[in-house]
Design an enzyme around this catalytic site. Structure first.
Site, PDB file in Angstrom:
ATOM      1  N   TYR A 126       0.854  -1.189   0.000  1.00  0.00           N
ATOM      2  CA  TYR A 126       0.000   0.000   0.000  1.00  0.00           C
ATOM      3  C   TYR A 126       0.885   1.233   0.000  1.00  0.00           C
ATOM      4  O   TYR A 126       2.073   1.159   0.298  1.00  0.00           O
ATOM      5  CB  TYR A 126      -0.943   0.000   1.206  1.00  0.00           C
ATOM      6  CG  TYR A 126      -0.286   0.413   2.499  1.00  0.00           C
ATOM      7  CD1 TYR A 126       0.374  -0.511   3.305  1.00  0.00           C
ATOM      8  CD2 TYR A 126      -0.313   1.750   2.920  1.00  0.00           C
ATOM      9  CE1 TYR A 126       0.974  -0.140   4.493  1.00  0.00           C
ATOM     10  CE2 TYR A 126       0.284   2.128   4.105  1.00  0.00           C
ATOM     11  CZ  TYR A 126       0.933   1.197   4.892  1.00  0.00           C
ATOM     12  OH  TYR A 126       1.534   1.568   6.058  1.00  0.00           O
ATOM     13  N   CYS A 127       0.292   2.390  -0.348  1.00  0.00           N
ATOM     14  CA  CYS A 127       1.050   3.642  -0.262  1.00  0.00           C
ATOM     15  C   CYS A 127       0.146   4.747   0.270  1.00  0.00           C
ATOM     16  O   CYS A 127      -0.296   4.662   1.406  1.00  0.00           O
ATOM     17  CB  CYS A 127       1.720   4.006  -1.579  1.00  0.00           C
ATOM     18  SG  CYS A 127       0.661   3.960  -3.029  1.00  0.00           S
ATOM     19  N   ARG A 128      -0.144   5.775  -0.553  1.00  0.00           N
ATOM     20  CA  ARG A 128      -0.852   6.933   0.019  1.00  0.00           C
ATOM     21  C   ARG A 128      -2.362   6.882  -0.168  1.00  0.00           C
ATOM     22  O   ARG A 128      -3.074   7.712   0.368  1.00  0.00           O
ATOM     23  CB  ARG A 128      -0.324   8.214  -0.632  1.00  0.00           C
ATOM     24  CG  ARG A 128       1.096   8.493  -0.251  1.00  0.00           C
ATOM     25  CD  ARG A 128       1.720   9.503  -1.182  1.00  0.00           C
ATOM     26  NE  ARG A 128       3.143   9.632  -0.902  1.00  0.00           N
ATOM     27  CZ  ARG A 128       4.045  10.060  -1.773  1.00  0.00           C
ATOM     28  NH1 ARG A 128       3.659  10.383  -2.990  1.00  0.00           N
ATOM     29  NH2 ARG A 128       5.298  10.144  -1.441  1.00  0.00           N
TER      30      ARG A 128
END
Lengths: 221, 221
Positions: free
Chosen positions: B177-179
DNA sequence: CTATTATTCAAGCAATTAATTGAATAGTAT
DNA sequence: ATACTATTCAATTAATTGCTTGAATAATAG
């Protein structure tokens, strides 16, 4: 161009459609009014002091960014806010009120010198309203009263106030409200009432705020 | 002009300062990044593919509408979102996602043909994450991981992913996952991992969404 | 059908805005 | 001091936007 960059540009471009829609003062005023209930173009034009053509154009912009919906009713086109839009508008208003000091200044300058407009002890006022110790006047147009009003309030549209004066008690305190802190109907009502010898004060909150505070709201009648 | 009209014009003009600030795609991208944690101008310029001068100008606009605050730290100027701004940004994003169909289309077009990006059963995935049946990778830059990350996640910035491959389990499923849904770091990570023979999927949610869902978030380390 | 009314469309002008460029300012290190 | 770096400022250009005006469209009534 880099596909990642392109993706982001396209996405934020879409987001900005919402921002562009609410970047015009007149469109915000239109949204504010629409959050009180659906309206025709002509009605909105009158309320906002815009030409009908100009109002229609602004409404097209709002429609293209999906913030309002329209429905043709006979000769008229009725506009209303799309779902979630009013909540969004209120969160925007709240952030503006909290962070932009000029808003408070403009409000103070406008109300300065007017009787019954001094900031009252809001909670105390609300308690007295709930205890029915005061007469509550809803001075908005009758359609808006029908669409929703503070429980126990009496509909006395500003235009008819002068004619209805006789029916109001001189001894009991009167609280007038309209659409919220930036609606001037209640300001005018309180001014008139005080000039005529009544004891009137203004409630800044509108029906939306009232409901948001968990207080009773009625409709119809 | 009628003082009532003037008052309204002045008020809505102030409200529109917020709208104008969020009417530019680039400023929205800046806000989105700032909601992950404070940044310098240079850093923001790199992330958004803007020139430094242009980034600075956009930040001035955001500052003038009180949506960001700045602080000079030595040679750098650090920007961060003002209170309530991220909530406001998210509500704007939500309304855009719900009402503007093009956003979904752009997303689908971008992810089309990429492995591990197919919409997964989100709730099932979250359950497996909570049961620690999968390895969770936070592929954002390390500062962002430190500022807040999903509990149990491991920080593997995208840039270092290739070097760290050896340390990752080939048998266990990996969730990156990221932002959030419009950040492509996790997309790139999942692509790389799948190409190298790992079983990786993408979690669209970012830390903010995770927290908003009432799920545990950690910081530091 | 014709007249009327509400709304929208289309063209044009003035004002505003985004991006670019090069120069100016303000800290830091030597 | 001098050199260097991060940021901001100022001027220019192209594109966009808001408003006005007059004409076009659509629904209704006579």
């Amino acid at each position: 161009m880099n596909p990642n960059r392109r993706f982001k540009d396209e996405i934020y471009d879409q987001f900005s459609r919402i921002g562009k829609a609410v970047s015009s003062p007149k469109r915000l005023e239109l949204l504010d009014i629409l959050c009180q209930g659906e309206r025709t173009v002509e009605n909105l034009a009158r309320e906002t002091s815009l030409t009908v053509a100009n109002t229609s154009q602004h409404l097209q912009v709002l429609k293209n960014s999906r913030l309002v919906e329209q429905e043709k009713k006979g000769l008229y086109v009725v506009y209303r806010p799309a779902p979630m839009v009013c909540e969004f508008f209120f969160s925007m208003r709240k952030i503006a009120e909290n962070r932009i000091a000029e808003i408070e200044q403009i409000k103070n300058r406008f109300l300065e010198g007017k009787k019954g407009m001094e900031p009252v002890d809001r909670d105390a006022l609300i308690k007295r309203i709930q205890k029915e110790e005061v007469t509550i006047l809803d001075v908005r147009p009758p359609e808006e009263f029908r669409a929703g009003h503070i429980s126990g309030a009496v509909s006395v549209p500003l235009q008819e106030l002068e004619l209805m004066l006789a029916k109001l008690p001189k001894t009991r305190e009167i609280v007038a409200y309209c659409r919220g802190p930036y609606c001037v109907l209640s300001v005018q009502a309180v001014e008139l009432l005080n000039k005529k010898g009544y004891h009137a004060v203004r409630l800044e909150e509108g029906v939306q705020d009232w409901r948001a505070m968990g207080l009773p709201v009625a409709s119809g009648e």
